[in-house]
Design a protein around this motif. Structure first.
Motif, mmCIF file in Angstrom:
data_model
loop_
_atom_site.group_PDB
_atom_site.id
_atom_site.type_symbol
_atom_site.label_atom_id
_atom_site.label_comp_id
_atom_site.label_asym_id
_atom_site.label_seq_id
_atom_site.Cartn_x
_atom_site.Cartn_y
_atom_site.Cartn_z
ATOM 1 N N LEU A 38 0.695 -1.322 0.284
ATOM 2 C CA LEU A 38 0.260 0.297 -0.108
ATOM 3 C C LEU A 38 0.670 1.141 -0.154
ATOM 4 N N PRO A 39 0.652 2.689 -0.609
ATOM 5 C CA PRO A 39 1.241 3.624 -0.871
ATOM 6 C C PRO A 39 1.677 4.291 0.755
ATOM 7 N N VAL A 40 2.642 4.501 0.972
ATOM 8 C CA VAL A 40 2.722 5.297 2.437
ATOM 9 C C VAL A 40 2.747 6.481 1.554
ATOM 10 N N MET A 41 3.273 7.149 0.748
ATOM 11 C CA MET A 41 3.919 8.323 0.542
ATOM 12 C C MET A 41 3.061 9.089 -0.771
ATOM 13 N N LEU A 42 2.754 9.657 -1.151
ATOM 14 C CA LEU A 42 1.867 10.382 -2.527
ATOM 15 C C LEU A 42 2.950 11.418 -3.130
ATOM 16 N N HIS A 43 3.175 11.680 -4.176
ATOM 17 C CA HIS A 43 4.128 12.617 -4.338
ATOM 18 C C HIS A 43 3.457 13.395 -5.462
ATOM 19 N N LEU A 44 2.820 14.538 -5.551
ATOM 20 C CA LEU A 44 1.487 14.616 -6.916
ATOM 21 C C LEU A 44 1.842 15.823 -7.477
ATOM 22 N N PHE A 45 2.366 15.639 -9.062
ATOM 23 C CA PHE A 45 2.822 16.381 -10.057
ATOM 24 C C PHE A 45 2.350 16.309 -11.386
ATOM 25 N N LYS A 46 2.421 16.957 -12.124
ATOM 26 C CA LYS A 46 2.445 16.172 -13.741
ATOM 27 C C LYS A 46 3.504 16.214 -14.744
ATOM 28 N N PRO A 47 4.114 15.311 -14.428
ATOM 29 C CA PRO A 47 5.945 15.402 -15.141
ATOM 30 C C PRO A 47 5.004 15.334 -17.043
ATOM 31 N N THR A 48 6.259 16.307 -17.405
ATOM 32 C CA THR A 48 6.210 16.717 -18.767
ATOM 33 C C THR A 48 7.312 16.055 -20.120
ATOM 34 N N ARG A 49 7.986 15.269 -18.857
ATOM 35 C CA ARG A 49 9.393 14.474 -19.848
ATOM 36 C C ARG A 49 9.569 13.352 -17.992
ATOM 37 N N PRO A 50 10.640 12.503 -19.530
ATOM 38 C CA PRO A 50 11.096 11.817 -18.603
ATOM 39 C C PRO A 50 12.117 11.881 -17.269
ATOM 40 N N ASP A 51 11.910 11.270 -16.032
ATOM 41 C CA ASP A 51 13.023 11.215 -14.653
ATOM 42 C C ASP A 51 12.748 12.422 -14.413
ATOM 43 N N GLN A 52 11.404 13.137 -14.170
ATOM 44 C CA GLN A 52 12.090 14.757 -13.412
ATOM 45 C C GLN A 52 11.135 14.049 -12.249
ATOM 46 N N TYR A 53 11.600 14.776 -11.296
ATOM 47 C CA TYR A 53 11.043 14.549 -9.336
ATOM 48 C C TYR A 53 10.187 15.295 -8.647
ATOM 49 N N ARG A 54 10.313 16.851 -9.855
ATOM 50 C CA ARG A 54 9.983 17.724 -8.983
ATOM 51 C C ARG A 54 8.693 18.385 -9.696
ATOM 52 N N GLY A 55 7.730 18.838 -9.426
ATOM 53 C CA GLY A 55 6.563 19.824 -10.216
ATOM 54 C C GLY A 55 7.599 20.939 -10.486
ATOM 55 N N VAL A 56 6.389 21.173 -12.054
ATOM 56 C CA VAL A 56 6.490 22.590 -12.656
ATOM 57 C C VAL A 56 4.903 23.394 -12.217
ATOM 58 N N PRO A 57 5.009 24.503 -11.763
ATOM 59 C CA PRO A 57 4.007 25.624 -11.564
ATOM 60 C C PRO A 57 3.368 25.781 -12.845
ATOM 61 N N LEU A 58 1.622 25.897 -12.531
ATOM 62 C CA LEU A 58 1.339 26.110 -13.972
ATOM 63 C C LEU A 58 1.263 27.391 -14.806
ATOM 64 N N LEU A 59 1.987 28.059 -14.151
ATOM 65 C CA LEU A 59 2.623 29.525 -14.929
ATOM 66 C C LEU A 59 3.505 29.583 -14.958
ATOM 67 N N ALA A 60 4.648 29.347 -14.786
ATOM 68 C CA ALA A 60 6.019 28.726 -14.719
ATOM 69 C C ALA A 60 6.720 29.453 -15.376
ATOM 70 N N ASN A 61 6.144 29.032 -16.824
ATOM 71 C CA ASN A 61 6.550 29.539 -18.186
ATOM 72 C C ASN A 61 6.396 31.356 -18.492
ATOM 73 N N VAL A 62 5.168 31.614 -17.679
ATOM 74 C CA VAL A 62 4.278 33.280 -17.823
ATOM 75 C C VAL A 62 4.747 34.055 -16.409
ATOM 76 N N ILE A 63 5.574 33.671 -15.345
ATOM 77 C CA ILE A 63 5.347 34.201 -14.166
ATOM 78 C C ILE A 63 6.192 35.254 -14.399
ATOM 79 N N GLU A 64 7.218 35.633 -15.554
ATOM 80 C CA GLU A 64 7.746 37.331 -15.621
ATOM 81 C C GLU A 64 7.014 37.595 -16.570
ATOM 82 N N THR A 65 6.480 37.058 -17.376
ATOM 83 C CA THR A 65 5.488 38.422 -18.533
ATOM 84 C C THR A 65 4.378 38.727 -16.975
ATOM 85 N N LEU A 66 4.131 37.880 -16.067
ATOM 86 C CA LEU A 66 2.747 38.727 -14.913
ATOM 87 C C LEU A 66 3.186 39.490 -14.541
#
Length: 306
Positions: free
Chosen positions: A32-60
């Motif tokens: 049974l799972p002990v820890m759940l790490h939630l993030f949507k990977p966009t490439r292989p071997d990605q271990y940390r999530g990227v915020p949804l607005l990360a690519n436009v944060i400077e523009t905002l």
């Protein structure tokens, strides 16, 4: 397989010692799972999530500064600014007080000005004196007042250039780039459906496609694992199963999570589409009611009375 977690907050990550790190297995002895790490990977071997607005944060951030600058400029130019010009300036000009009345003749004293400028800006009692010394030829005109000008004098007013006529177009273009970067239409981001029904409906459906993708990932990564743990406890307590984990996992895989209903712009058109889908065997009455109204169909509902 496992997660490495720092026990305490470390101000300097490079100085972390092995004693400050704890290894936590991803699953227990029962699987049974002990820890759940939630993030949507966009490439292989990605271990940390990227915020949804990360690519436009400077523009905002830059757009916020631009909007604040436009607002300050509009407030600044909302006041009527006028300049008195003269072809024959003299040193006998009078200077105004803060209430608009004319004071006695005060010559320009450069030493007094330097002394006053070194004071705290919160010293309001000296502020009017500084202004009077810096602008010895200024005149104050209150509302509905006519000022008699001397010979050779004239009044020129600043032409306001704000609000900027291109500000709305710029913000729409900016919102379009932000919306496209996160996968939703601009109309949904602005909550403004200023177009035809087909355009508004297309925007809602396109945004709902993105929402379904994130929702599906959240269900598979968070809801079903939790339901698997819950089902395992129930099945194990009931007894009579050779492999409770297999039964719990099968229940979790077959579970269906109904999401809130999407925005319905034309209920009649939605119901007609649901009727065709039910007649073709693609969905049942419960699924149609869930998609349109967000709840199951009433008892006895079928294709004829849906």
């Amino acid at each position: 397989v496992a997660y490495w977690v720092v026990k305490d907050y470390i101000d300097k990550p490079l100085l972390i010692t092995p004693e400050q790190i704890e290894r936590i297995p991803a699953h227990d002895s029962d699987g049974l799972p002990v820890m759940l790490h939630l993030f949507k990977p966009t490439r292989p071997d990605q271990y940390r999530g990227v915020p949804l607005l990360a690519n436009v944060i400077e523009t905002l951030h830059n757009t916020r500064n631009y909007a604040q600058a436009e607002l300050q400029a509009a407030i600044f130019q909302s006041a009527v600014w006028g300049f008195f010009t003269s072809n024959n300036p003299t040193s006998d000009e009078t200077v105004p007080l803060s209430d608009g009345f004319l004071d006695e003749k005060v010559p320009l004293n450069e030493e007094a000005v330097k002394e006053d400028l070194q004071l705290s800006p919160y010293t309001q009692s000296r502020t009017n004196s500084v202004k009077s010394q810096l602008f010895p030829t200024a005149k104050v005109m209150s509302a509905g007042q006519f000022q008699h000008l001397a010979e050779g004098e004239d009044v020129k007013f600043l032409q306001s250039t704000h609000p900027n006529n291109n500000f709305d177009a710029f913000m729409k273009a900016h919102n379009l780039s932000v919306a496209s970067s996160i996968g939703i239409p601009r109309q949904v981001l602005e909550c403004s459906y200023d177009g035809t029904y087909a355009s508004a409906r297309g925007s809602v459906l396109e945004a709902n496609r993105t929402f379904k993708a994130y929702r599906s990932y959240f269900i598979e990564s968070f809801l079903k694992p939790l339901f698997e743990v819950f089902a395992y406890e129930v099945v194990d307590e009931l007894g009579g199963f050779d492999d409770p984990l297999f039964v719990a996992r099968a229940l979790s895989i077959e579970s269906v999570w109904q999401a809130p209903a999407a925005l319905c712009l034309d209920p009649r058109a939605e119901l007609e589409g649901a009727r065709l889908a039910i007649e073709m065997g693609l969905i049942d009455a419960d699924e149609a009611a869930q998609m349109i109204y967000g709840h199951k169909a009433k008892r006895g509902a079928n294709v004829e009375n849906i």
